[in-house]
Design an enzyme around this catalytic site. Structure first.
Site, PDB file in Angstrom:
ATOM      1  CB  SER A 139      -8.960  -1.398   4.775  1.00 24.40           C
ATOM      2  OG  SER A 139      -9.687  -2.560   4.486  1.00 24.40           O
ATOM      3  NE  ARG A 153      -3.493  -2.512   0.041  1.00 27.48           N
ATOM      4  CZ  ARG A 153      -3.003  -3.592  -0.589  1.00 27.48           C
ATOM      5  NH1 ARG A 153      -1.939  -3.513  -1.375  1.00 27.48           N
ATOM      6  NH2 ARG A 153      -3.598  -4.749  -0.479  1.00 27.48           N
ATOM      7  CD  GLU A 182      -5.119   0.779   2.605  1.00 28.64           C
ATOM      8  OE1 GLU A 182      -4.980  -0.246   3.288  1.00 28.64           O
ATOM      9  OE2 GLU A 182      -5.809   0.818   1.569  1.00 28.64           O
TER      10      GLU A 182
HETATM   11  C1  LIG Z   1     -15.429   0.377  -0.484  1.00 29.15           C
HETATM   12  C2  LIG Z   1     -13.952   0.472  -0.698  1.00 29.15           C
HETATM   13  C3  LIG Z   1     -13.205  -0.678  -0.906  1.00 29.15           C
HETATM   14  C4  LIG Z   1     -11.820  -0.605  -1.105  1.00 29.15           C
HETATM   15  N1  LIG Z   1     -11.122  -1.758  -1.317  1.00 29.15           N
HETATM   16  C5  LIG Z   1      -9.792  -1.692  -1.517  1.00 29.15           C
HETATM   17  C6  LIG Z   1      -9.031  -2.880  -1.744  1.00 29.15           C
HETATM   18  O1  LIG Z   1      -9.552  -3.982  -1.785  1.00 29.15           O
HETATM   19  N2  LIG Z   1      -7.702  -2.743  -1.937  1.00 29.15           N
HETATM   20  C7  LIG Z   1      -7.065  -1.539  -1.918  1.00 29.15           C
HETATM   21  O2  LIG Z   1      -5.857  -1.487  -2.120  1.00 29.15           O
HETATM   22  N3  LIG Z   1      -7.759  -0.406  -1.710  1.00 29.15           N
HETATM   23  C8  LIG Z   1      -9.096  -0.457  -1.511  1.00 29.15           C
HETATM   24  N4  LIG Z   1      -9.793   0.701  -1.300  1.00 29.15           N
HETATM   25  C9  LIG Z   1      -9.076   1.976  -1.251  1.00 29.15           C
HETATM   26  C10 LIG Z   1      -8.957   2.697  -2.604  1.00 29.15           C
HETATM   27  O3  LIG Z   1      -9.968   2.321  -3.506  1.00 29.15           O
HETATM   28  C11 LIG Z   1      -7.603   2.471  -3.247  1.00 29.15           C
HETATM   29  O4  LIG Z   1      -6.545   2.887  -2.414  1.00 29.15           O
HETATM   30  C12 LIG Z   1      -7.470   3.198  -4.591  1.00 29.15           C
HETATM   31  O5  LIG Z   1      -6.305   2.769  -5.225  1.00 29.15           O
HETATM   32  C13 LIG Z   1      -7.442   4.706  -4.457  1.00 29.15           C
HETATM   33  O6  LIG Z   1      -7.608   5.275  -5.747  1.00 29.15           O
HETATM   34  P1  LIG Z   1      -8.322   6.681  -5.974  1.00 29.15           P
HETATM   35  O7  LIG Z   1      -8.308   6.957  -7.433  1.00 29.15           O
HETATM   36  O8  LIG Z   1      -9.644   6.698  -5.323  1.00 29.15           O
HETATM   37  O9  LIG Z   1      -7.307   7.620  -5.247  1.00 29.15           O
HETATM   38  P2  LIG Z   1      -7.625   8.827  -4.253  1.00 29.15           P
HETATM   39  O10 LIG Z   1      -8.258   8.291  -3.021  1.00 29.15           O
HETATM   40  O11 LIG Z   1      -8.320   9.919  -4.971  1.00 29.15           O
HETATM   41  O12 LIG Z   1      -6.148   9.290  -3.939  1.00 29.15           O
HETATM   42  C14 LIG Z   1      -5.268   8.464  -3.198  1.00 29.15           C
HETATM   43  C15 LIG Z   1      -3.863   9.019  -3.389  1.00 29.15           C
HETATM   44  O13 LIG Z   1      -3.460   8.781  -4.738  1.00 29.15           O
HETATM   45  C16 LIG Z   1      -2.986   9.985  -5.331  1.00 29.15           C
HETATM   46  N5  LIG Z   1      -3.296   9.933  -6.776  1.00 29.15           N
HETATM   47  C17 LIG Z   1      -4.512   9.749  -7.328  1.00 29.15           C
HETATM   48  N6  LIG Z   1      -4.412   9.774  -8.672  1.00 29.15           N
HETATM   49  C18 LIG Z   1      -3.105   9.968  -8.955  1.00 29.15           C
HETATM   50  C19 LIG Z   1      -2.355  10.113 -10.160  1.00 29.15           C
HETATM   51  N7  LIG Z   1      -2.930  10.058 -11.375  1.00 29.15           N
HETATM   52  N8  LIG Z   1      -1.013  10.332 -10.081  1.00 29.15           N
HETATM   53  C20 LIG Z   1      -0.398  10.416  -8.869  1.00 29.15           C
HETATM   54  N9  LIG Z   1      -1.052  10.298  -7.689  1.00 29.15           N
HETATM   55  C21 LIG Z   1      -2.387  10.080  -7.739  1.00 29.15           C
HETATM   56  C22 LIG Z   1      -3.741  11.087  -4.617  1.00 29.15           C
HETATM   57  O14 LIG Z   1      -3.035  12.312  -4.672  1.00 29.15           O
HETATM   58  C23 LIG Z   1      -3.806  10.543  -3.193  1.00 29.15           C
HETATM   59  O15 LIG Z   1      -2.644  10.849  -2.490  1.00 29.15           O
HETATM   60  C24 LIG Z   1     -11.189   0.656  -1.089  1.00 29.15           C
HETATM   61  C25 LIG Z   1     -11.940   1.820  -0.892  1.00 29.15           C
HETATM   62  C26 LIG Z   1     -13.314   1.728  -0.713  1.00 29.15           C
HETATM   63  C27 LIG Z   1     -14.104   2.998  -0.543  1.00 29.15           C
END
Ligand SMILES: Cc1cc2nc3c(=O)[nH]c(=O)nc-3n(C[C@H](O)[C@H](O)[C@H](O)COP(=O)(O)OP(=O)(O)OC[C@H]3O[C@@H](n4cnc5c(N)ncnc54)[C@H](O)[C@@H]3O)c2cc1C
Length: 300
Positions: free
Chosen positions: A223, A173, A293
């Site tokens: 999480s 992560r 996380e």
């Molecule tokens: C219901 C639910 C279930 C989930 N299940 C999982 C799971 O099974 N496994 C898991 O790993 N995670 C899980 N997550 C967490 C989340 O979906 C992941 O961490 C996901 O990868 C975050 O992506 P995001 O686009 O929403 O990023 P955001 O939450 O918008 O951003 C997260 C970080 O990434 C950075 N970021 C975003 N886009 C870019 C880019 N293009 N370039 C550089 N940096 C960037 C942002 O600046 C920020 O610091 C879950 C979340 C929810 C709500």
């Protein structure tokens, strides 16, 4: 010149929102406003925005799908950059190439349709491809690190580079993307030819597990804590008898103790108070430090 005037010289004015409510862009459905919410539609626009922000020292924050962030109630100053217009996904040989604003779920479904195996683990992760790379997202034994071949990024000077996967120091992560100041534009996943029905069966099984164990009926950020070595965060929270406890509208899920749900118009302050309560109780009961996380952005 004002920030707005300068931005209008860089990108289509229709792609700049002023005082945009970030609760409309986060999975937790909370958080304050962004001074400027910008959605560039070309790589050149992204480069120009970065150069402008660097030159003027206007702060900028990148947001993916907002599924792993809590935005504080005071919102985010300066620019919030969203790459949600970059959603292309294509196949080249056995590779899937996805733009950073595409949902990783869609990349996983695309791979299934193309009979390519390796992205099944991502079929229920609600983030973008960029966010998944940043977090090295993973589930059920798979993670981005396992199949990422390379990615296209913009660096903090606004220059574009193609970097191989090992340049991102992907680990549980985490990545070095924040430290390096990269913006991910596109990711190339190296997959293998598989059997459609077998790939689909794995995805169906993972979806069933996710739907039966996670409180998907409420807004959340997944999480909240990383898995501490030798333990499971959810089990520690469960054994601390914290499920159902909360502050304001935020509550430790009764379905999955690792999740905090926005049950009733929670504020970010409520959410963060619940995080701190969990960390305190688990430390007191089990002597374990729970590391977040989820990322907390913005100001009170
Ligand atoms: C219901 C639910 C279930 C989930 N299940 C999982 C799971 O099974 N496994 C898991 O790993 N995670 C899980 N997550 C967490 C989340 O979906 C992941 O961490 C996901 O990868 C975050 O992506 P995001 O686009 O929403 O990023 P955001 O939450 O918008 O951003 C997260 C970080 O990434 C950075 N970021 C975003 N886009 C870019 C880019 N293009 N370039 C550089 N940096 C960037 C942002 O600046 C920020 O610091 C879950 C979340 C929810 C709500």
């Amino acid at each position: 010149m004002s920030i707005l005037k300068e931005l209008r010289n860089i990108i289509n004015p229709e792609h700049i929102l002023i005082d945009e409510e970030l609760k409309n862009h986060t999975y937790t459905k909370l958080g304050g406003k962004a001074d400027f919410f910008v959605t560039p539609s070309t790589v050149e626009e992204v480069q120009e925005i970065i150069r402008y922000a660097n030159k003027t020292e206007v702060p900028f924050t990148l947001l993916g799908n907002g599924s792993n962030v809590i935005v504080r109630d005071g919102g985010i100053r300066g620019l919030v950059l969203s790459l949600k217009k970059f959603t292309g996904i294509k196949r080249e040989g056995n590779k899937v190439i996805a733009e950073s604003g595409a949902r990783i779920i869609d990349a996983s479904q695309f791979a299934l349709r193309e009979h390519l195996t390796g992205l099944e683990f991502a079929c229920g992760i609600p983030g973008t491809v960029g966010g998944a790379l940043y977090m090295n997202a993973g589930a059920y034994g798979g993670e981005v690190k396992d199949c990422l071949e390379s990615a296209l990024v913009v660096d903090s000077a606004g220059d574009v580079h193609r970097l191989s996967a090992d340049a991102f120091d992907l680990a549980y992560r985490t990545s070095n993307i924040a430290e390096k100041g990269y913006i991910v534009l596109e990711a190339t996943f190296s997959l293998e030819i598989g059997d459609y029905h077998e790939i689909k069966a794995v995805m169906d099984d993972l979806t069933y597990k996710r739907e039966s164990k996670q409180p998907l009926e409420y807004p959340s950020c997944g999480s909240v804590f990383k898995r501490p070595p030798g333990y499971f965060a959810g089990k520690l929270i469960q054994d601390s008898e914290l499920q159902g406890k909360g502050v304001g509208g935020a509550e430790v899920s009764t379905k999955h103790a690792g999740f905090i749900v926005n049950k009733n118009n929670a504020t970010a302050t409520d959410y963060i108070s619940v995080i701190e309560m969990i960390q305190r109780e688990v430390k007191e009961k089990f002597g374990v430090d729970l590391e977040r996380e989820v990322r907390i952005l913005g100001e009170d």
